[in-house]
Design a protein around this motif. Structure first.
Motif, PDB file in Angstrom:
ATOM      1  N   GLN A  28       0.385  -1.093   0.347  1.00 51.04           N
ATOM      2  CA  GLN A  28      -0.010   0.031   0.202  1.00 51.04           C
ATOM      3  C   GLN A  28       1.181   1.285   0.133  1.00 51.04           C
ATOM      4  OE1 GLN A  28      -3.598  -0.748   0.529  1.00 51.04           O
ATOM      5  NE2 GLN A  28      -3.887   1.730  -0.490  1.00 51.04           N
ATOM      6  N   ASP A 149     -13.251   9.364  10.628  1.00 49.99           N
ATOM      7  CA  ASP A 149     -14.437   9.438  10.083  1.00 49.99           C
ATOM      8  C   ASP A 149     -15.751   9.471  10.241  1.00 49.99           C
ATOM      9  OD1 ASP A 149     -16.262  10.334   7.901  1.00 49.99           O
ATOM     10  OD2 ASP A 149     -16.882   7.926   7.178  1.00 49.99           O
ATOM     11  N   ARG A 188      -4.135  15.125  -2.322  1.00 41.79           N
ATOM     12  CA  ARG A 188      -5.714  14.029  -3.105  1.00 41.79           C
ATOM     13  C   ARG A 188      -5.259  12.818  -3.314  1.00 41.79           C
ATOM     14  NH1 ARG A 188      -7.109  19.232  -4.731  1.00 41.79           N
ATOM     15  NH2 ARG A 188      -6.168  19.163  -6.681  1.00 41.79           N
ATOM     16  N   GLN A 191      -4.596  11.019  -0.553  1.00 34.71           N
ATOM     17  CA  GLN A 191      -5.786  10.068  -0.362  1.00 34.71           C
ATOM     18  C   GLN A 191      -6.381   8.689  -0.919  1.00 34.71           C
ATOM     19  OE1 GLN A 191      -9.033  13.461  -1.291  1.00 34.71           O
ATOM     20  NE2 GLN A 191     -10.487  12.718   1.040  1.00 34.71           N
ATOM     21  N   GLU A 192      -6.058   9.295  -2.113  1.00 30.98           N
ATOM     22  CA  GLU A 192      -6.101   8.582  -3.291  1.00 30.98           C
ATOM     23  C   GLU A 192      -5.764   6.763  -2.819  1.00 30.98           C
ATOM     24  OE1 GLU A 192      -8.369   5.926  -5.773  1.00 30.98           O
ATOM     25  OE2 GLU A 192      -9.025   7.902  -4.996  1.00 30.98           O
ATOM     26  N   TYR A 194      -4.681   5.945   0.099  1.00 30.76           N
ATOM     27  CA  TYR A 194      -5.329   5.022   1.129  1.00 30.76           C
ATOM     28  C   TYR A 194      -6.599   4.528   1.043  1.00 30.76           C
ATOM     29  CZ  TYR A 194      -1.362   6.610   4.452  1.00 30.76           C
ATOM     30  OH  TYR A 194      -0.246   7.108   5.025  1.00 30.76           O
ATOM     31  N   ARG A 195      -6.988   4.937   0.110  1.00 34.05           N
ATOM     32  CA  ARG A 195      -8.370   4.657  -0.362  1.00 34.05           C
ATOM     33  C   ARG A 195      -8.961   3.284   0.475  1.00 34.05           C
ATOM     34  NH1 ARG A 195     -12.041   2.898  -4.088  1.00 34.05           N
ATOM     35  NH2 ARG A 195     -10.069   3.560  -6.155  1.00 34.05           N
ATOM     36  N   THR A 196      -8.050   2.468  -0.394  1.00 33.17           N
ATOM     37  CA  THR A 196      -8.378   0.512  -0.711  1.00 33.17           C
ATOM     38  C   THR A 196      -7.559  -0.077   1.108  1.00 33.17           C
ATOM     39  OG1 THR A 196      -6.669   0.563  -1.569  1.00 33.17           O
ATOM     40  CG2 THR A 196      -8.829   0.498  -2.898  1.00 33.17           C
ATOM     41  N   PRO A 200      -8.826   4.637   5.715  1.00 37.89           N
ATOM     42  CA  PRO A 200      -9.272   5.326   4.475  1.00 37.89           C
ATOM     43  C   PRO A 200      -9.148   6.906   4.895  1.00 37.89           C
ATOM     44  CG  PRO A 200     -11.061   4.708   4.974  1.00 37.89           C
ATOM     45  CD  PRO A 200      -9.880   4.439   6.051  1.00 37.89           C
ATOM     46  N   PHE A 202      -9.513  11.209   5.430  1.00 41.80           N
ATOM     47  CA  PHE A 202     -10.580  11.845   5.673  1.00 41.80           C
ATOM     48  C   PHE A 202      -9.914  13.575   5.344  1.00 41.80           C
ATOM     49  CE2 PHE A 202     -12.407   8.386   6.799  1.00 41.80           C
ATOM     50  CZ  PHE A 202     -13.160   8.090   5.644  1.00 41.80           C
TER      51      PHE A 202
END
Length: 249
Positions: A28, A149, A188, A191-192, A194-196, A200, A202
């Motif tokens: 990751q 979140d 950004r 952020q993308e 870490y999305r999976t 994630p 925020f």
């Protein structure tokens, strides 16, 4: 212990050159680096900011620290920067907690708690036997709230209400509400990246971060990149704001 999905604490450890991470975390991390090759610098900058803000707090006479989302111990832990202070480390990630307990097992002035910072009552109940909440405490949330979140102002208000006058809240938080569009794009991309993962990201804007300090007197400089608090270091900005507030007496 969850080794199936990448976790923020272990990814952070990887970026800082630590050894407490799994293959899934390294994979990751490499995806995050593909979107923002400066990510390791971002992690080091947050760690350096932690050191500066702890030293600033000790200069204000504060000798108690509550480190929320403390992560996996590495160079520059709070108890090393402020060796005369009492410190409570709080993290929800089991690897971080296990290693921190091993590292500090011989220290009566350091407590390690496994708890969710988003449940302040649980945290405060756990640290109340170690920290004297009737005296000023520095509550640190460095590079962690952007993994939450939830209603950050509401969460932090509960810590604020438990703090004595003169206490300090210090955070760093990723944002795309930046004057530099290229830096915003790199943020950004983080952020993308870490999305999976299991953690994630925020991102929040400047107004949202200011709202989290309701009831605190903001300390200058306000809303600076972490590399520029309390004074410019000459390092490249990383897209994470440093905000420090003092609890009114």
């Amino acid at each position: 212990m969850d080794g199936e999905r990448a976790n923020a604490a272990r990814i952070y450890d990887y970026f800082l050159g630590g050894a407490h991470h799994f293959a899934v975390d390294r994979q990751q991390a490499e995806r995050i680096l593909a979107g923002n090759p400066d990510m390791a610098h971002t992690c080091r900058a947050n760690r350096s900011y932690l050191g500066r803000v702890v030293r600033w707090c000790t200069a204000q006479g504060i000798d108690q620290f509550l480190d929320l989302g403390s992560g996996i111990p590495t160079v520059g832990n709070v108890h090393e920067i402020a060796p005369a202070a009492r410190v409570s480390y709080v993290d929800v990630e089991p690897v971080a907690v296990e290693y921190a307990r091993e590292l500090t097992a011989d220290r009566d002035d350091v407590q390690v708690v496994r708890a969710d910072l988003g449940v302040p009552r649980e945290v405060l109940d756990a640290v109340g036997c170690h920290l004297d909440l009737t005296r000023p405490v520095a509550v640190l949330a460095v590079a962690v709230l952007h993994f939450v979140d939830d209603d950050i102002p509401a969460i932090l208000s509960r810590y604020r209400d438990a703090m004595a006058g003169g206490g300090v809240l210090a955070i760093s938080h990723g944002s795309t509400d930046l004057d530099d569009p290229e830096l915003a794009a790199r943020t950004r991309a983080i952020q993308e990246g870490y999305r999976t993962s299991a953690s994630p990201v925020f991102l929040r804007d400047r107004d949202e971060l200011r709202a989290a300090f309701d009831g605190f007197e903001l300390v200058e400089p306000v809303m600076r990149d972490v590399v520029d608090w309390p004074a410019p270091t000459g390092e490249a900005s990383v897209g994470a704001y440093a905000v420090v507030g003092r609890r009114a007496a």
